[in-house]
Design a protein around this motif. Structure first.
Motif, PDB file in Angstrom:
ATOM      1  N   GLU A   1      -7.971  -2.994  -2.229  1.00 55.80           N
ATOM      2  CA  GLU A   1      -7.979  -3.573  -0.902  1.00 55.80           C
ATOM      3  C   GLU A   1      -7.627  -5.051  -0.942  1.00 55.80           C
ATOM      4  OE1 GLU A   1     -10.288  -1.842  -2.252  1.00 55.80           O
ATOM      5  OE2 GLU A   1     -10.380   0.023  -1.085  1.00 55.80           O
ATOM      6  N   GLU A   2      -8.108  -5.763  -1.967  1.00 57.71           N
ATOM      7  CA  GLU A   2      -7.810  -7.190  -2.064  1.00 57.71           C
ATOM      8  C   GLU A   2      -6.317  -7.422  -2.319  1.00 57.71           C
ATOM      9  OE1 GLU A   2     -10.313  -8.453  -5.190  1.00 57.71           O
ATOM     10  OE2 GLU A   2     -12.155  -8.486  -3.972  1.00 57.71           O
ATOM     11  N   ILE A   3      -5.717  -6.565  -3.173  1.00 56.38           N
ATOM     12  CA  ILE A   3      -4.286  -6.706  -3.456  1.00 56.38           C
ATOM     13  C   ILE A   3      -3.463  -6.474  -2.187  1.00 56.38           C
ATOM     14  CG2 ILE A   3      -2.334  -5.734  -4.736  1.00 56.38           C
ATOM     15  CD1 ILE A   3      -4.312  -5.080  -6.972  1.00 56.38           C
ATOM     16  N   GLY A   4      -3.795  -5.415  -1.445  1.00 59.36           N
ATOM     17  CA  GLY A   4      -3.051  -5.125  -0.228  1.00 59.36           C
ATOM     18  C   GLY A   4      -3.197  -6.217   0.803  1.00 59.36           C
ATOM     19  N   SER A   5      -4.425  -6.742   0.950  1.00 57.23           N
ATOM     20  CA  SER A   5      -4.640  -7.794   1.939  1.00 57.23           C
ATOM     21  C   SER A   5      -3.873  -9.058   1.579  1.00 57.23           C
ATOM     22  CB  SER A   5      -6.145  -8.097   2.036  1.00 57.23           C
ATOM     23  OG  SER A   5      -6.373  -9.177   2.904  1.00 57.23           O
ATOM     24  N   ARG A   6      -3.882  -9.394   0.262  1.00 61.07           N
ATOM     25  CA  ARG A   6      -3.168 -10.612  -0.161  1.00 61.07           C
ATOM     26  C   ARG A   6      -1.665 -10.485   0.045  1.00 61.07           C
ATOM     27  NH1 ARG A   6      -3.297 -15.915  -0.357  1.00 61.07           N
ATOM     28  NH2 ARG A   6      -2.372 -16.796  -2.259  1.00 61.07           N
ATOM     29  N   LEU A   7      -1.088  -9.358  -0.325  1.00 58.83           N
ATOM     30  CA  LEU A   7       0.358  -9.171  -0.166  1.00 58.83           C
ATOM     31  C   LEU A   7       0.765  -9.151   1.300  1.00 58.83           C
ATOM     32  CD1 LEU A   7       1.132  -6.491  -2.921  1.00 58.83           C
ATOM     33  CD2 LEU A   7       1.745  -8.916  -2.921  1.00 58.83           C
ATOM     34  N   LYS A   8      -0.031  -8.541   2.152  1.00 56.67           N
ATOM     35  CA  LYS A   8       0.315  -8.474   3.567  1.00 56.67           C
ATOM     36  C   LYS A   8       0.328  -9.865   4.185  1.00 56.67           C
ATOM     37  CE  LYS A   8      -0.843  -6.217   7.927  1.00 56.67           C
ATOM     38  NZ  LYS A   8      -1.736  -5.242   8.602  1.00 56.67           N
TER      39      LYS A   8
ATOM     40  N   THR B   1       9.780  -6.501  -3.102  1.00 59.99           N
ATOM     41  CA  THR B   1       9.547  -5.635  -4.263  1.00 59.99           C
ATOM     42  C   THR B   1       9.169  -6.468  -5.486  1.00 59.99           C
ATOM     43  OG1 THR B   1      11.133  -4.043  -3.394  1.00 59.99           O
ATOM     44  CG2 THR B   1      10.581  -3.878  -5.720  1.00 59.99           C
ATOM     45  N   LYS B   2       9.921  -7.535  -5.749  1.00 62.52           N
ATOM     46  CA  LYS B   2       9.612  -8.377  -6.902  1.00 62.52           C
ATOM     47  C   LYS B   2       8.267  -9.065  -6.751  1.00 62.52           C
ATOM     48  CE  LYS B   2      14.430  -9.278  -8.092  1.00 62.52           C
ATOM     49  NZ  LYS B   2      15.467 -10.332  -8.268  1.00 62.52           N
ATOM     50  N   LEU B   3       7.965  -9.505  -5.517  1.00 61.06           N
ATOM     51  CA  LEU B   3       6.686 -10.163  -5.268  1.00 61.06           C
ATOM     52  C   LEU B   3       5.530  -9.211  -5.586  1.00 61.06           C
ATOM     53  CD1 LEU B   3       5.102 -12.623  -4.064  1.00 61.06           C
ATOM     54  CD2 LEU B   3       5.227 -11.415  -1.876  1.00 61.06           C
ATOM     55  N   SER B   4       5.614  -8.002  -5.122  1.00 60.52           N
ATOM     56  CA  SER B   4       4.540  -7.024  -5.370  1.00 60.52           C
ATOM     57  C   SER B   4       4.438  -6.704  -6.848  1.00 60.52           C
ATOM     58  CB  SER B   4       4.809  -5.755  -4.553  1.00 60.52           C
ATOM     59  OG  SER B   4       4.900  -6.053  -3.175  1.00 60.52           O
ATOM     60  N   GLY B   5       5.559  -6.596  -7.540  1.00 59.75           N
ATOM     61  CA  GLY B   5       5.522  -6.279  -8.969  1.00 59.75           C
ATOM     62  C   GLY B   5       4.916  -7.375  -9.808  1.00 59.75           C
ATOM     63  N   ASN B   6       5.022  -8.633  -9.342  1.00 60.68           N
ATOM     64  CA  ASN B   6       4.453  -9.755 -10.096  1.00 60.68           C
ATOM     65  C   ASN B   6       2.985 -10.023  -9.766  1.00 60.68           C
ATOM     66  OD1 ASN B   6       6.948 -10.160 -11.252  1.00 60.68           O
ATOM     67  ND2 ASN B   6       7.576 -11.704  -9.738  1.00 60.68           N
ATOM     68  N   THR B   7       2.398  -9.198  -8.899  1.00 53.74           N
ATOM     69  CA  THR B   7       1.001  -9.395  -8.509  1.00 53.74           C
ATOM     70  C   THR B   7       0.083  -8.812  -9.585  1.00 53.74           C
ATOM     71  OG1 THR B   7       1.644  -9.265  -6.190  1.00 53.74           O
ATOM     72  CG2 THR B   7      -0.693  -9.004  -6.672  1.00 53.74           C
ATOM     73  N   GLN B   8      -1.076  -9.438  -9.750  1.00 55.52           N
ATOM     74  CA  GLN B   8      -2.040  -9.017 -10.773  1.00 55.52           C
ATOM     75  C   GLN B   8      -2.524  -7.590 -10.531  1.00 55.52           C
ATOM     76  OE1 GLN B   8      -5.519 -11.467 -10.777  1.00 55.52           O
ATOM     77  NE2 GLN B   8      -6.657 -10.181 -12.228  1.00 55.52           N
TER      78      GLN B   8
ATOM     79  N   TRP C   1       9.847 -12.890   7.412  1.00 49.34           N
ATOM     80  CA  TRP C   1      11.090 -12.176   7.080  1.00 49.34           C
ATOM     81  C   TRP C   1      10.982 -10.682   7.374  1.00 49.34           C
ATOM     82  CZ3 TRP C   1      11.796 -14.578   1.522  1.00 49.34           C
ATOM     83  CH2 TRP C   1      12.186 -15.921   1.674  1.00 49.34           C
ATOM     84  N   PHE C   2       9.784 -10.249   7.799  1.00 50.35           N
ATOM     85  CA  PHE C   2       9.556  -8.819   7.935  1.00 50.35           C
ATOM     86  C   PHE C   2       8.962  -8.523   9.306  1.00 50.35           C
ATOM     87  CE2 PHE C   2       9.022 -10.228   3.588  1.00 50.35           C
ATOM     88  CZ  PHE C   2       9.905  -9.411   2.890  1.00 50.35           C
ATOM     89  N   VAL C   3       9.242  -7.326   9.793  1.00 44.84           N
ATOM     90  CA  VAL C   3       8.727  -6.867  11.089  1.00 44.84           C
ATOM     91  C   VAL C   3       7.643  -5.821  10.821  1.00 44.84           C
ATOM     92  CG1 VAL C   3       9.290  -5.775  13.289  1.00 44.84           C
ATOM     93  CG2 VAL C   3      10.945  -7.318  12.175  1.00 44.84           C
ATOM     94  N   ASP C   4       6.396  -6.133  11.255  1.00 44.82           N
ATOM     95  CA  ASP C   4       5.235  -5.246  11.092  1.00 44.82           C
ATOM     96  C   ASP C   4       5.123  -4.742   9.647  1.00 44.82           C
ATOM     97  OD1 ASP C   4       2.995  -3.818  11.715  1.00 44.82           O
ATOM     98  OD2 ASP C   4       4.093  -2.086  12.530  1.00 44.82           O
ATOM     99  N   PRO C   5       4.971  -5.670   8.686  1.00 45.48           N
ATOM    100  CA  PRO C   5       4.841  -5.221   7.295  1.00 45.48           C
ATOM    101  C   PRO C   5       3.473  -4.575   7.053  1.00 45.48           C
ATOM    102  CG  PRO C   5       4.535  -7.588   7.419  1.00 45.48           C
ATOM    103  CD  PRO C   5       4.898  -7.139   8.811  1.00 45.48           C
ATOM    104  N   GLN C   6       3.449  -3.477   6.350  1.00 45.20           N
ATOM    105  CA  GLN C   6       2.221  -2.756   6.006  1.00 45.20           C
ATOM    106  C   GLN C   6       2.199  -2.582   4.494  1.00 45.20           C
ATOM    107  OE1 GLN C   6      -0.166  -2.069   8.168  1.00 45.20           O
ATOM    108  NE2 GLN C   6       1.090  -2.825   9.924  1.00 45.20           N
TER     109      GLN C   6
END
Length: 481
Positions: free
Chosen positions: A72-79, A116-123, A87-92
């Protein structure tokens, strides 16, 4: 590998506290800030201004959430990061067992790849499933145009001070060019009185100053490449113009040489390329003469300079000649003396150089004598004087009893030769009742007749005709003093 911790809440908190203590101790020993281990060190998302300036901004190499991050923390941080970029419309963002699922719409393929690259570089992220759709811009979407106009406005405002400085530099060099040109004319005026030569010297000195000012103005305004092109293209441009306008440049250079050397002056009678006339003007393109028939003739200066120029007026004394044939039975010495006396008595014939009467040819039925005489063509017309002398010489020879036979001819009489008696001819003369008249030889011959007119030169008349006529070409006369 992501660590999955299954424990009760109390045990997890104790373990978390223990880990924090251990990390703090290690940080003290290694002189590393504790926040590097326990704090959430996240690469700051691109701001609104930086996001609009570059679509190719690279995502951070790694985004740390916590030593043990939950889905949940990863999803909240990326969103939050995706929403902040705009740059995005209604990102989920949905994270399950370390796998990130991205949905929504990206404004461009580059933005989708960036997510995609941003998410892949996340802890603690194992994999990324980017299911975003790329938004297709509307046909009537003028947003890029407005953005470009806004960029132009900003760039114009930013470059305005530079352009003002470049304009000031150009104005300074413009005034410097005027000053250098005026100074060059003043110095050249001490050397020559030719106006065209002074202008050529002034332009030859001032044009490099102006080119230097243009070069510096372009360099100040940041157009270094264009400045180099101006300087480098000046020589090439000169070659191209020289080839294209070769005749014009040749005439211009010839006009400079003619104005310097001055083989003739305004009003001189010259002969060039079979054209005889009085010089009216010399411009940068050609020389205008007025023929003896009153017609304007323009001759290119290059032709004038490369041709043979016969200047009749340069020496006012001109020699004229004509031929007289006398009978073989006449005394040539007496004939010469008679003709020479006529020449010496004529008011237009110069005593020096002295006139000559020379035996020229033994023809079929005559002995031809050639008469040479000199006259001042600035005062008298050669054709008129020659006509007067021929008439007076003929009168003197006839009065002196000399014979002027014509050329021998062969006459054929197909019906025989008719013979008439002398008495019949005398009878015819009586019938004609010819009244006695004074012998023509007793009458003095006039120097000039009404048909010949005045013996004065026609230069004044041609000059008057030139004043009344329209010049075929405007421009400064380079021969004017």
């Amino acid at each position: 590998m992501r660590k999955i911790v299954n424990c009760k809440q109390s045990n997890c908190s104790q373990k978390t506290n223990a880990l924090r203590i251990i990390s703090t101790a290690l940080a003290i020993l290694l002189s590393i800030s504790p926040t590097d281990f326990a704090g959430a060190q996240t690469e700051a998302p691109p701001s609104e201004e930086s996001a609009g300036e570059s679509d190719e901004q690279k995502p951070p190499e790694r985004i740390d959430i916590q030593p043990l991050a939950e889905d949940e923390e990863i999803g909240s941080r990326l969103k939050k990061i995706l929403v902040a970029t705009e740059w995005f419309v209604d990102p989920q963002v949905r994270v399950e067992e370390g796998v990130v699922f991205l949905t929504g719409e990206a404004k461009s393929p580059e933005h989708k790849e960036w997510a995609t690259k941003l998410s892949g570089n996340t802890q603690d992220v194992v994999a990324v499933a980017n299911r975003m759709k790329v938004t297709k811009p509307s046909t009537w979407d003028f947003t890029p145009a407005w953005q470009e106009i806004d960029n132009l406005r900003r760039n114009s405002i930013q470059t305005l001070p530079v352009l003002l400085v470049a304009l000031v530099v150009l104005l300074l060099f413009w005034f410097a060019t005027k000053f250098v040109a005026a100074l060059s004319r003043r110095i050249a005026a001490r050397r020559t009185s030719n106006s065209l030569l002074r202008e050529v010297v002034a332009k030859a000195v001032s044009i490099p100053v102006l080119l230097l000012g243009i070069y510096l103005a372009l360099r100040v305004s940041g157009l270094t490449r264009l400045a180099a092109t101006v300087l480098g293209g000046t020589g090439l441009l000169g070659i191209v113009l020289g080839i294209a306008f070769r005749d014009i440049a040749e005439n211009f250079l010839a006009s400079i040489l003619l104005s310097i050397q001055r083989p003739f002056r305004t009003g001189d009678l010259i002969i060039v390329e079979g054209r005889k006339g009085f010089v009216q003007s010399v411009t940068t393109r050609g020389t205008t003469i007025m023929t003896l028939d009153g017609n304007h003739v323009q001759i290119p200066n290059s032709t004038i300079y490369k041709s043979v120029i016969e200047n009749i007026t340069a020496n006012p004394n001109q020699r004229q000649t004509f031929v007289v044939g006398v009978d073989y039975e006449d005394s040539l010495e007496d004939v010469q003396a008679t003709i020479l006396s006529v020449l010496k008595e004529h008011p237009t014939v110069l005593a020096k150089p002295e006139p000559l009467v020379l035996v020229d040819e033994l023809a079929a039925s005559t002995v031809n004598l050639r008469i040479y005489f000199w006259l001042d063509i600035s005062k008298h017309d050669g054709l008129k004087v020659r006509s007067s002398l021929i008439r007076l010489v003929k009168k003197a020879l006839v009065d002196g009893g000399f014979t002027l036979p014509d050329e021998a001819r062969e006459v054929i009489f197909p019906k025989g030769i008719p013979i008439r008696m002398l008495e019949e001819r005398e009878t015819e003369n009586r019938d004609r009742k010819v009244s006695p008249s004074t012998d023509e030889r007793d009458q003095p011959e006039r120097t000039t007749t009404q048909s010949e007119g005045s013996l004065t030169s026609e230069a004044e008349e041609i000059e008057q005709q030139a004043k009344n006529s329209r010049l075929p070409e405007s421009g400064e006369n380079l021969l004017a003093d």
